[in-house]
Design a protein around this motif. Structure first.
Motif, mmCIF file in Angstrom:
data_model
loop_
_atom_site.group_PDB
_atom_site.id
_atom_site.type_symbol
_atom_site.label_atom_id
_atom_site.label_comp_id
_atom_site.label_asym_id
_atom_site.label_seq_id
_atom_site.Cartn_x
_atom_site.Cartn_y
_atom_site.Cartn_z
ATOM 1 N N ALA A 199 22.223 -27.956 3.253
ATOM 2 C CA ALA A 199 22.021 -27.322 1.954
ATOM 3 C C ALA A 199 20.614 -27.561 1.418
ATOM 4 C CB ALA A 199 23.056 -27.850 0.964
ATOM 5 N N ASP A 200 19.967 -28.605 1.882
ATOM 6 C CA ASP A 200 18.647 -28.936 1.343
ATOM 7 C C ASP A 200 17.499 -28.446 2.219
ATOM 8 O OD1 ASP A 200 19.677 -30.053 -0.913
ATOM 9 O OD2 ASP A 200 19.559 -32.126 -0.203
ATOM 10 N N ASN A 201 17.817 -27.566 3.174
ATOM 11 C CA ASN A 201 16.764 -27.068 4.059
ATOM 12 C C ASN A 201 16.375 -25.642 3.696
ATOM 13 O OD1 ASN A 201 17.033 -29.459 5.431
ATOM 14 N ND2 ASN A 201 16.938 -28.495 7.461
ATOM 15 N N GLY A 202 15.109 -25.334 3.917
ATOM 16 C CA GLY A 202 14.634 -23.990 3.654
ATOM 17 C C GLY A 202 13.567 -23.587 4.655
ATOM 18 N N LEU B 174 1.128 -28.482 -1.524
ATOM 19 C CA LEU B 174 2.099 -27.993 -2.492
ATOM 20 C C LEU B 174 3.495 -28.498 -2.139
ATOM 21 C CD1 LEU B 174 2.161 -24.382 -3.884
ATOM 22 C CD2 LEU B 174 4.260 -25.578 -3.278
ATOM 23 N N LEU B 175 3.836 -28.421 -0.844
ATOM 24 C CA LEU B 175 5.159 -28.887 -0.417
ATOM 25 C C LEU B 175 5.289 -30.389 -0.630
ATOM 26 C CD1 LEU B 175 5.614 -26.751 2.829
ATOM 27 C CD2 LEU B 175 6.824 -26.457 0.654
ATOM 28 N N ALA B 176 4.234 -31.110 -0.330
ATOM 29 C CA ALA B 176 4.277 -32.565 -0.504
ATOM 30 C C ALA B 176 4.465 -32.925 -1.971
ATOM 31 C CB ALA B 176 2.993 -33.194 0.046
ATOM 32 N N ASP B 177 3.807 -32.160 -2.846
ATOM 33 C CA ASP B 177 3.967 -32.412 -4.277
ATOM 34 C C ASP B 177 5.423 -32.277 -4.710
ATOM 35 O OD1 ASP B 177 1.292 -32.817 -4.438
ATOM 36 O OD2 ASP B 177 0.803 -30.867 -5.310
ATOM 37 N N PHE B 178 6.147 -31.409 -4.005
ATOM 38 C CA PHE B 178 7.562 -31.211 -4.331
ATOM 39 C C PHE B 178 8.473 -32.208 -3.583
ATOM 40 C CE2 PHE B 178 6.205 -27.409 -6.353
ATOM 41 C CZ PHE B 178 7.247 -26.977 -7.162
ATOM 42 N N GLY B 179 7.871 -33.109 -2.821
ATOM 43 C CA GLY B 179 8.670 -34.060 -2.049
ATOM 44 C C GLY B 179 9.382 -33.408 -0.888
ATOM 45 N N ALA B 180 8.872 -32.252 -0.452
ATOM 46 C CA ALA B 180 9.488 -31.555 0.683
ATOM 47 C C ALA B 180 8.900 -32.075 1.993
ATOM 48 C CB ALA B 180 9.255 -30.051 0.574
ATOM 49 N N ASN B 181 9.759 -32.477 2.906
ATOM 50 C CA ASN B 181 9.282 -32.918 4.218
ATOM 51 C C ASN B 181 9.220 -31.726 5.159
ATOM 52 O OD1 ASN B 181 8.337 -34.679 6.132
ATOM 53 N ND2 ASN B 181 10.384 -35.295 6.824
ATOM 54 N N THR C 3 7.410 -22.426 8.212
ATOM 55 C CA THR C 3 7.606 -23.850 7.969
ATOM 56 C C THR C 3 9.056 -24.108 7.606
ATOM 57 O OG1 THR C 3 5.390 -23.816 6.996
ATOM 58 C CG2 THR C 3 6.668 -25.841 6.743
ATOM 59 N N GLU C 4 9.687 -25.005 8.342
ATOM 60 C CA GLU C 4 11.021 -25.454 7.947
ATOM 61 C C GLU C 4 10.863 -26.721 7.132
ATOM 62 O OE1 GLU C 4 13.648 -24.238 11.839
ATOM 63 O OE2 GLU C 4 14.375 -25.819 10.481
ATOM 64 N N ILE C 5 11.480 -26.726 5.964
ATOM 65 C CA ILE C 5 11.343 -27.901 5.107
ATOM 66 C C ILE C 5 12.697 -28.502 4.763
ATOM 67 C CG2 ILE C 5 9.181 -27.100 4.062
ATOM 68 C CD1 ILE C 5 10.842 -26.244 1.615
ATOM 69 N N HIS C 6 12.654 -29.787 4.481
ATOM 70 C CA HIS C 6 13.818 -30.496 3.949
ATOM 71 C C HIS C 6 13.401 -31.039 2.588
ATOM 72 C CE1 HIS C 6 17.490 -32.949 3.988
ATOM 73 N NE2 HIS C 6 16.725 -33.881 3.414
ATOM 74 N N MET C 7 14.107 -30.632 1.540
ATOM 75 C CA MET C 7 13.684 -31.000 0.178
ATOM 76 C C MET C 7 14.914 -31.400 -0.629
ATOM 77 S SD MET C 7 11.439 -28.569 -2.338
ATOM 78 C CE MET C 7 12.152 -28.131 -3.918
ATOM 79 N N PRO C 8 14.986 -32.675 -1.019
ATOM 80 C CA PRO C 8 16.156 -33.134 -1.768
ATOM 81 C C PRO C 8 16.430 -32.224 -2.962
ATOM 82 C CG PRO C 8 14.729 -34.975 -1.239
ATOM 83 C CD PRO C 8 13.992 -33.735 -0.851
ATOM 84 N N ASN C 9 17.676 -31.869 -3.123
ATOM 85 C CA ASN C 9 18.068 -31.050 -4.267
ATOM 86 C C ASN C 9 17.442 -29.660 -4.226
ATOM 87 O OD1 ASN C 9 19.695 -30.885 -6.427
ATOM 88 N ND2 ASN C 9 18.278 -31.862 -7.891
ATOM 89 N N PHE C 10 17.288 -29.122 -3.035
ATOM 90 C CA PHE C 10 16.580 -27.866 -2.822
ATOM 91 C C PHE C 10 17.129 -26.713 -3.673
ATOM 92 C CE2 PHE C 10 15.805 -24.140 0.157
ATOM 93 C CZ PHE C 10 14.495 -23.940 -0.248
ATOM 94 N N PRO C 11 18.461 -26.450 -3.629
ATOM 95 C CA PRO C 11 18.945 -25.274 -4.363
ATOM 96 C C PRO C 11 18.599 -25.319 -5.846
ATOM 97 C CG PRO C 11 20.628 -26.120 -2.878
ATOM 98 C CD PRO C 11 19.538 -27.132 -2.896
ATOM 99 N N ALA C 12 18.666 -26.521 -6.431
ATOM 100 C CA ALA C 12 18.400 -26.615 -7.864
ATOM 101 C C ALA C 12 16.931 -26.394 -8.183
ATOM 102 C CB ALA C 12 18.845 -27.983 -8.390
ATOM 103 N N ARG C 13 16.061 -26.646 -7.214
ATOM 104 C CA ARG C 13 14.631 -26.613 -7.512
ATOM 105 C C ARG C 13 13.925 -25.416 -6.883
ATOM 106 N NH1 ARG C 13 12.395 -31.736 -5.314
ATOM 107 N NH2 ARG C 13 10.586 -31.270 -6.609
ATOM 108 N N ALA D 48 5.689 -43.069 13.820
ATOM 109 C CA ALA D 48 6.981 -42.941 13.126
ATOM 110 C C ALA D 48 6.885 -41.822 12.096
ATOM 111 C CB ALA D 48 7.351 -44.260 12.452
ATOM 112 N N ASP D 49 7.901 -40.952 12.088
ATOM 113 C CA ASP D 49 7.910 -39.830 11.161
ATOM 114 C C ASP D 49 8.175 -40.315 9.737
ATOM 115 O OD1 ASP D 49 7.749 -37.245 10.298
ATOM 116 O OD2 ASP D 49 9.686 -36.614 11.103
ATOM 117 N N ARG D 50 7.619 -39.626 8.785
ATOM 118 C CA ARG D 50 7.911 -39.850 7.375
ATOM 119 C C ARG D 50 7.445 -38.608 6.620
ATOM 120 N NH1 ARG D 50 4.075 -44.477 5.161
ATOM 121 N NH2 ARG D 50 4.551 -45.542 7.129
ATOM 122 N N PRO D 51 7.945 -38.362 5.410
ATOM 123 C CA PRO D 51 7.508 -37.187 4.656
ATOM 124 C C PRO D 51 6.023 -37.258 4.350
ATOM 125 C CG PRO D 51 9.520 -38.093 3.705
ATOM 126 C CD PRO D 51 9.033 -39.082 4.722
#
Lengths: 291, 291, 291, 291
Positions: free
Chosen positions: C9-12, C31-38, C58-68, D19-22
């Motif tokens: 759910a947190d991937n985009g 920009l992605l890093a600013d959003f905490g997106a890996n 780019t495939e990203i993993h971002m906590p709470n993605f749908p809400a943000r 090692a991977d990290r965001p």
């Protein structure tokens, strides 16, 4: 198929083609058995179970073959030509084909053929290399093979072809265009007295004519290929002997395609020449049977 | 080779194997010609020009074949068994092989075989599907084929095999393990009375045994494959019928390899079964001749 | 590439295209890093080092993605649309594409897609199967998928297309022609509101149009192929997504070619659909970038 | 991937692993953007979404690159080494790798590398060819490359390796064993100061050790292959860079397999060397990432 079966003095190849009918295989087998010839390998194809065309390639081992070949030919004429209305050829395996290689400036197909020949992979003798450019003379002569530079004048191509015919006629059993970038005239084909094999740098019938790698890039294909075929008067339309392809991606420039395609070209041409020199390729209209 | 030549009531296949000697092809061809049998196709292989083993597969068309098959068999016994000390089989093309498919839970090989069979690609009749799990019963029965669930108790595998033998003996000409994840005992193989084909999910002899995709991932190979082979008592060591591979990359997980490998497995098994059912596969020690 | 990466759910997926210039990758990454997106994976391609077109997936993993996601979209508009004049899409990985499959009578491509979907190989939901024939309804409904029979009257094809549009509009993200043997009008393409993928049963641009296997047989090619492409108004001329080939011989009839080709068709189409559904295919004029 | 992208004086390659990290991609991209470096291509791989290993290869174009490389290195040390605990290399694209080729008597891999090099396909300089036999000296010297004959005495292999190390140390960035039929000692590997690539004439892990084509013939496999890998102390167990296969049949003798396999060997080795020389191959334990 075995790429390089030992060809001893007592081995031969019998090639047969014509209208199919029951009993051809039996007739040929009995005749060969009467001569004490052992069947080393036999390939046979009928285009249709009824009313089709028949093709057969038989490798035989027959003690004292060279001394008895005329006698065998006489018997085959009676049995096959007169009796069954078939065409046939009987070839001594030890008589390897005399080949002329034509090249322009690209070395990859030429060098690959010369090197495979040196390794003993190709049952041929290379009589000469003919080129419209002087560039590859050192490479060719290092293999101990004559390099004949015949410049082609744009306004008098016929003169160059006359020179080619002087060099070739009576001297070769096969002409191979190993990336020779000149169009061959119908007049040359009719007079040269030997089949001509070309390598086209595309997967025919896609990208006929010049610049196939650029066309492939523009069309965005995901595979590129090469095609070895007998040359006819219709450009890139002759009977196909062999084809292969390699995967490409959007990242590759036209130059990358040409570089990667070169690998396919040299392999496809080498296979086609090997098969032709082993009498494995029979023409069937504008297609080929490859045994 | 033609994957699916029409098999009429008057067609048959003659398979011959034994010590090579001059004249076998001629002897067989003459005998067939005497019977008015036309050779539709003929494949022949000698393991060595001198002192080798001889293999031949001949498809024939012979008017009124079923009525005259006994007469032909008698003549073949005289000529081949008695005269040349060769083994042979004569098969009516119309008698398609009765096949039992074994499966566990993976559906890809099973469904592919059933679907190809429905399309007419495989000259076989599927007598039954046997599984140690109930999962695939609906899928199989949708094809109108019996699904027999024979659970395998870890502590009494012999009981399951007894049940298998009851179901199979006399009823099938071929057993196909289409991803059946149980080891087959030597006792079963000796008693079943039919050849058994297995699909192994690796390019044998690489990654023998369980978990080949995990092993492939660990070793970092760049291609994965599948192998169809006759089952013998030696696990994954039987004669190979067909193999193929597909390219993989470092990005793929073990699950990705399994998914991609499934495509290769179903194709390799389908080809092996098709060839076996057309009597194209002859065993030569622990290897196969595929005509 | 991983065919089937887990989509939580947190991937985009962020897709970008436009005129290349220095700093795009850095701008996006910051920009992605600013959003905490890996960044889970990043693919990038420039058609030319200078003045070329730029493509990035780019495939990203971002906590709470749908809400943000709206907040992220706003930032991307400012940075990419306004700042760098680039086109972009941001897709939630969990929102799998809704797909309609069109088919006529040949089942091989259709069933292969349905099987693979059931096995979890394809990130899609099959909304419906539409056919101009009733033949395959049982097969499709066994998968729990609606089968809609829309006959096509030769004299009023427009009526059928109107019916198609009623069924499709707003309901699907992709239309797949899985051997649908009707020509699609430009009007339909403009109105359907979703890309259309077709499988052509030849290695395009060879053998455009009807009857490619007969043409391949007549030309005597040694490989046959299949091509998956986006449909445009120009028949068989749309951007190619994937192609593959298989070797054939002189022995094969046109029916044999069609049978063997079917295997290539279904694999090529399945790969193209899988890649499209994972947003791996970007159009670049009349070609594609496949990441 | 583009096999041979133009390498200008202002281009470089940044390789990162750890090692991977965001945030790694963002950190690197911003740093490069601050230096005015344009990202020409970027490949990135994480072995696992969480807690995995991270690999990235970035090709950059940066005006005045050679003059500013030290400054960039300093910044990378601060950001990557100190800040993120990552390993990295920064390579000038114009500094092509210096390569030593080892060979015994088989010429196919060696000549293919030399031809490709002459054609501009391989970003390397061939410093020398070292052989335990004198046979190929003429072929090599025709390319203008030193041929150094270092005989290997069965009873004193260490002496030969000492001689090798004298020739190599400080002079080469890569050693390629192009069918060099001697086992390399762990002592040599530790001291040579450059990676060593070998071509093994089988599809590893099948047929480890000597005589793979004979083993392949005995096992009756239907495909044979070749494997290019980094050499480690464990014979034929090092990280695999590239593999490929070719189809074979029961008709082929061991010599036929060797001949056909030679074609695969030379292509597989050429691809592995090309990728290594373009810094596309990153080691990940005993496997490789090939970007």
């Amino acid at each position: 198929m075995a790429l390089n079966s030992a060809s001893t003095a007592d081995n031969g190849r019998l090639l047969i083609r014509g209208a199919d009918r029951p009993g051809i295989v039996a007739c040929v087998s009995s005749l060969l058995a009467d001569f004490g010839a052992n069947v080393v390998s036999l390939d046979q194809y009928s285009s249709d179970p009824e009313g089709g065309r028949f093709f057969q390639r038989t490798e035989i081992h027959m003690p004292n073959f060279p001394a008895r070949i005329d006698e065998l030919r006489k018997a085959l004429t009676t049995a096959l030509t007169d009796g069954l209305d078939l065409e046939w050829d009987l070839v001594e395996s030890k008589k390897v084909k005399r080949v002329a290689l034509f090249v322009s400036k690209s070395d990859h197909c030429l060098l690959d053929l010369l090197w495979r020949h040196r390794r003993g992979e190709l049952n041929m003798n290379v009589s000469m290399v003919i080129s419209n450019h002087p560039d590859l003379s050192d490479d060719v002569r290092a293999f101990g093979i004559p390099y004949l530079h015949v410049p082609v004048n744009r306004d008098d191509k016929a003169a160059a072809e006359e020179r080619h015919l002087e060099l070739l006629q009576g001297n070769v059993d096969l002409v191979v265009l190993a990336r020779y970038m000149q169009i061959i005239s119908g007049d040359f084909l009719r007079r040269v007295g030997a089949p001509v094999i070309n390598i086209h740098h595309s997967f025919l019938p896609a990208f006929v004519g010049a610049g196939p790698y650029q066309k492939a890039r523009d069309r965005g294909v995901k595979l590129i290929g090469a095609t070895a075929h007998y040359v006819t008067e219709d450009l890139d339309e002759g009977p196909i002997i062999e084809q292969d392809v390699v995967r490409v991606t959007h990242e590759m420039s036209t130059a990358d395609l040409a570089r990667r395609g070169a690998d396919v070209e040299r392999q496809v041409l080498a296979r086609a020449v090997a098969w032709h020199c082993d009498d494995r390729v029979l023409r069937d209209g504008n297609t080929t049977i490859v045994f």
